[in-house]
Design a protein around this motif. Structure first.
Motif, PDB file in Angstrom:
ATOM      1  N   LEU A  40       0.825  -1.218   0.000  1.00 16.45           N
ATOM      2  CA  LEU A  40       0.000   0.000   0.000  1.00 16.45           C
ATOM      3  C   LEU A  40       0.855   1.263   0.000  1.00 16.45           C
ATOM      4  CD1 LEU A  40      -2.978  -0.880   2.354  1.00 16.45           C
ATOM      5  CD2 LEU A  40      -2.893  -0.901  -0.137  1.00 16.45           C
ATOM      6  N   CYS A  41       1.963   1.245   0.726  1.00 16.33           N
ATOM      7  CA  CYS A  41       2.884   2.395   0.694  1.00 16.33           C
ATOM      8  C   CYS A  41       3.443   2.600  -0.711  1.00 16.33           C
ATOM      9  CB  CYS A  41       4.012   2.196   1.687  1.00 16.33           C
ATOM     10  SG  CYS A  41       3.526   2.376   3.399  1.00 16.33           S
ATOM     11  N   ALA A  42       3.744   1.500  -1.383  1.00 15.43           N
ATOM     12  CA  ALA A  42       4.248   1.597  -2.759  1.00 15.43           C
ATOM     13  C   ALA A  42       3.195   2.201  -3.673  1.00 15.43           C
ATOM     14  CB  ALA A  42       4.657   0.218  -3.264  1.00 15.43           C
ATOM     15  N   LEU A  43       1.950   1.785  -3.510  1.00 10.25           N
ATOM     16  CA  LEU A  43       0.879   2.327  -4.347  1.00 10.25           C
ATOM     17  C   LEU A  43       0.695   3.826  -4.108  1.00 10.25           C
ATOM     18  CD1 LEU A  43      -1.756  -0.524  -4.090  1.00 10.25           C
ATOM     19  CD2 LEU A  43      -0.439   0.131  -6.092  1.00 10.25           C
ATOM     20  N   ILE A  44       0.735   4.240  -2.859  1.00 13.07           N
ATOM     21  CA  ILE A  44       0.539   5.657  -2.540  1.00 13.07           C
ATOM     22  C   ILE A  44       1.676   6.506  -3.107  1.00 13.07           C
ATOM     23  CG2 ILE A  44       0.507   7.325  -0.632  1.00 13.07           C
ATOM     24  CD1 ILE A  44      -1.031   5.152   0.968  1.00 13.07           C
ATOM     25  N   THR A  45       2.913   6.063  -2.915  1.00 13.15           N
ATOM     26  CA  THR A  45       4.037   6.852  -3.434  1.00 13.15           C
ATOM     27  C   THR A  45       4.058   6.850  -4.963  1.00 13.15           C
ATOM     28  OG1 THR A  45       5.484   4.925  -3.151  1.00 13.15           O
ATOM     29  CG2 THR A  45       5.500   6.570  -1.401  1.00 13.15           C
ATOM     30  N   SER A  46       3.644   5.747  -5.570  1.00  6.13           N
ATOM     31  CA  SER A  46       3.577   5.700  -7.029  1.00  6.13           C
ATOM     32  C   SER A  46       2.523   6.664  -7.571  1.00  6.13           C
ATOM     33  CB  SER A  46       3.279   4.270  -7.480  1.00  6.13           C
ATOM     34  OG  SER A  46       3.140   4.210  -8.868  1.00  6.13           O
ATOM     35  N   VAL A  47       1.388   6.747  -6.907  1.00  4.72           N
ATOM     36  CA  VAL A  47       0.330   7.657  -7.342  1.00  4.72           C
ATOM     37  C   VAL A  47       0.775   9.112  -7.224  1.00  4.72           C
ATOM     38  CG1 VAL A  47      -1.949   8.539  -6.696  1.00  4.72           C
ATOM     39  CG2 VAL A  47      -1.598   6.104  -6.939  1.00  4.72           C
ATOM     40  N   VAL A  48       1.408   9.461  -6.118  1.00  5.25           N
ATOM     41  CA  VAL A  48       1.871  10.842  -5.940  1.00  5.25           C
ATOM     42  C   VAL A  48       2.935  11.180  -6.987  1.00  5.25           C
ATOM     43  CG1 VAL A  48       2.997  12.445  -4.350  1.00  5.25           C
ATOM     44  CG2 VAL A  48       1.265  10.872  -3.495  1.00  5.25           C
ATOM     45  N   ALA A  49       3.844  10.243  -7.256  1.00  2.00           N
ATOM     46  CA  ALA A  49       4.865  10.483  -8.288  1.00  2.00           C
ATOM     47  C   ALA A  49       4.228  10.655  -9.665  1.00  2.00           C
ATOM     48  CB  ALA A  49       5.868   9.329  -8.311  1.00  2.00           C
ATOM     49  N   SER A  50       3.194   9.875  -9.931  1.00  7.23           N
ATOM     50  CA  SER A  50       2.543  10.006 -11.238  1.00  7.23           C
ATOM     51  C   SER A  50       1.800  11.335 -11.351  1.00  7.23           C
ATOM     52  CB  SER A  50       1.599   8.835 -11.498  1.00  7.23           C
ATOM     53  OG  SER A  50       0.509   8.865 -10.620  1.00  7.23           O
ATOM     54  N   PHE A  51       1.184  11.791 -10.269  1.00  2.32           N
ATOM     55  CA  PHE A  51       0.528  13.104 -10.302  1.00  2.32           C
ATOM     56  C   PHE A  51       1.539  14.210 -10.567  1.00  2.32           C
ATOM     57  CE2 PHE A  51      -3.253  11.762  -7.473  1.00  2.32           C
ATOM     58  CZ  PHE A  51      -3.965  11.389  -8.586  1.00  2.32           C
ATOM     59  N   ILE A  52       2.682  14.130  -9.924  1.00  2.32           N
ATOM     60  CA  ILE A  52       3.719  15.148 -10.150  1.00  2.32           C
ATOM     61  C   ILE A  52       4.181  15.099 -11.605  1.00  2.32           C
ATOM     62  CG2 ILE A  52       6.093  15.807  -9.591  1.00  2.32           C
ATOM     63  CD1 ILE A  52       5.493  14.953  -6.703  1.00  2.32           C
ATOM     64  N   GLY A  53       4.420  13.894 -12.127  1.00  2.00           N
ATOM     65  CA  GLY A  53       4.876  13.772 -13.512  1.00  2.00           C
ATOM     66  C   GLY A  53       3.850  14.253 -14.516  1.00  2.00           C
ATOM     67  N   LEU A  54       2.603  13.877 -14.300  1.00  3.31           N
ATOM     68  CA  LEU A  54       1.565  14.269 -15.264  1.00  3.31           C
ATOM     69  C   LEU A  54       1.262  15.766 -15.208  1.00  3.31           C
ATOM     70  CD1 LEU A  54      -0.880  11.262 -14.939  1.00  3.31           C
ATOM     71  CD2 LEU A  54       0.502  11.879 -16.924  1.00  3.31           C
ATOM     72  N   ASN A  55       1.408  16.383 -14.048  1.00  3.06           N
ATOM     73  CA  ASN A  55       1.136  17.812 -13.939  1.00  3.06           C
ATOM     74  C   ASN A  55       2.365  18.677 -14.221  1.00  3.06           C
ATOM     75  OD1 ASN A  55      -1.662  17.870 -13.220  1.00  3.06           O
ATOM     76  ND2 ASN A  55      -1.062  16.958 -11.277  1.00  3.06           N
ATOM     77  N   SER A  56       3.498  18.045 -14.501  1.00  2.00           N
ATOM     78  CA  SER A  56       4.721  18.795 -14.764  1.00  2.00           C
ATOM     79  C   SER A  56       5.138  18.770 -16.225  1.00  2.00           C
ATOM     80  CB  SER A  56       5.870  18.227 -13.921  1.00  2.00           C
ATOM     81  OG  SER A  56       5.597  18.374 -12.559  1.00  2.00           O
ATOM     82  N   LEU A  57       4.638  17.805 -16.964  1.00  2.00           N
ATOM     83  CA  LEU A  57       5.061  17.662 -18.362  1.00  2.00           C
ATOM     84  C   LEU A  57       3.931  18.077 -19.292  1.00  2.00           C
ATOM     85  CD1 LEU A  57       6.807  14.207 -17.998  1.00  2.00           C
ATOM     86  CD2 LEU A  57       7.878  16.459 -18.019  1.00  2.00           C
ATOM     87  N   ALA A  58       4.328  18.643 -20.392  1.00  2.00           N
ATOM     88  CA  ALA A  58       3.340  19.081 -21.374  1.00  2.00           C
ATOM     89  C   ALA A  58       2.614  17.871 -21.954  1.00  2.00           C
ATOM     90  CB  ALA A  58       4.018  19.868 -22.481  1.00  2.00           C
ATOM     91  N   TYR A  59       1.369  18.082 -22.311  1.00  2.00           N
ATOM     92  CA  TYR A  59       0.574  16.986 -22.850  1.00  2.00           C
ATOM     93  C   TYR A  59       0.934  16.765 -24.312  1.00  2.00           C
ATOM     94  CZ  TYR A  59      -2.038  18.016 -18.644  1.00  2.00           C
ATOM     95  OH  TYR A  59      -2.386  18.237 -17.342  1.00  2.00           O
ATOM     96  N   ASN A  60       1.237  15.501 -24.632  1.00  2.00           N
ATOM     97  CA  ASN A  60       1.519  15.114 -26.008  1.00  2.00           C
ATOM     98  C   ASN A  60       1.100  13.663 -26.179  1.00  2.00           C
ATOM     99  OD1 ASN A  60       3.546  13.671 -24.742  1.00  2.00           O
ATOM    100  ND2 ASN A  60       5.190  15.012 -25.427  1.00  2.00           N
ATOM    101  N   PHE A  61       1.591  13.009 -27.196  1.00  2.00           N
ATOM    102  CA  PHE A  61       1.156  11.639 -27.494  1.00  2.00           C
ATOM    103  C   PHE A  61       1.550  10.648 -26.399  1.00  2.00           C
ATOM    104  CE2 PHE A  61       5.368  12.097 -29.195  1.00  2.00           C
ATOM    105  CZ  PHE A  61       5.989  10.889 -28.930  1.00  2.00           C
ATOM    106  N   THR A  62       2.557  10.953 -25.577  1.00  2.00           N
ATOM    107  CA  THR A  62       2.973  10.028 -24.528  1.00  2.00           C
ATOM    108  C   THR A  62       2.123  10.134 -23.266  1.00  2.00           C
ATOM    109  OG1 THR A  62       4.596  11.576 -23.638  1.00  2.00           O
ATOM    110  CG2 THR A  62       5.352  10.048 -25.352  1.00  2.00           C
ATOM    111  N   THR A  63       1.302  11.148 -23.171  1.00  2.00           N
ATOM    112  CA  THR A  63       0.480  11.327 -21.975  1.00  2.00           C
ATOM    113  C   THR A  63      -0.473  10.161 -21.774  1.00  2.00           C
ATOM    114  OG1 THR A  63       0.633  13.718 -22.274  1.00  2.00           O
ATOM    115  CG2 THR A  63      -1.078  12.908 -20.793  1.00  2.00           C
TER     116      THR A  63
END
Length: 179
Positions: A40-63
């Protein structure tokens, strides 16, 4: 209750081998909460990392690929964590594979935030407008994302290794007992 039971078992004058056998026998009735907690700790940290990545990078075909990968990690991570909680060896091994995938994710979003240029990777959002919890420094967001993905990978691997060891002990005990 388990601490009281463990003290009662230890105070009965049992040998160390008998105490170890009783502890393995108790695993039949208790869940593997340590692996579950790490999962569960892994899932929580993975979700937070993904939110940071998705909100930090411009949207393109890799999104879309990033979003689908994060959804798959969430779904399979929870499934394998539940399996490890029930002392399933296969689920524990698959948690280790998810940990390796999280380590490989380090090469994507954190790398872009730390070392990427627009001609290589696309635009990094320098000023997140609608995300108030993200600082404006792309390098800081990259380091935080890097740390979270390392923590997620480590927690997945720990959950898998602990789950595999415990399930092996329980399986060996059940074979020796003849159940």
């Amino acid at each position: 209750m388990s601490k009281m039971e463990n003290k009662a078992v230890l105070n009965n004058g049992l040998t160390e081998e008998q105490v170890a056998e009783v502890k393995v026998e108790l695993m039949r009735y208790r869940k593997n909460s340590l692996s579950y907690t790490f999962g569960l700790c892994a899932l929580i940290t993975s979700v937070v990392a993904s939110f940071i990545g998705l909100n930090s990078l411009a949207y393109n075909f890799t999104t879309l690929v990033k979003i689908l990968l994060n959804i798959a990690i969430l779904l399979f991570g929870f499934l394998f964590t539940e399996q490890a909680k029930a002392y399933n060896k296969k689920g524990s091994l698959l948690l280790v594979i998810l940990g390796a995938i999280c380590y490989l994710r380090i090469l994507w979003a954190p790398r872009i935030l730390l070392f990427g240029t627009e001609d290589q990777w696309g635009r990094v959002i320098r000023e997140p407008m609608n995300v108030n919890w993200l600082p404006s420094s792309a390098a800081f967001r990259g380091y935080v994302s890097l740390g979270l993905l390392i923590a997620a990978g480590t927690c997945f691997v720990l959950a898998g290794v602990i789950g595999y060891i415990k399930s092996s002990k329980l399986e060996k005990h059940m074979e020796n007992k003849g159940d």
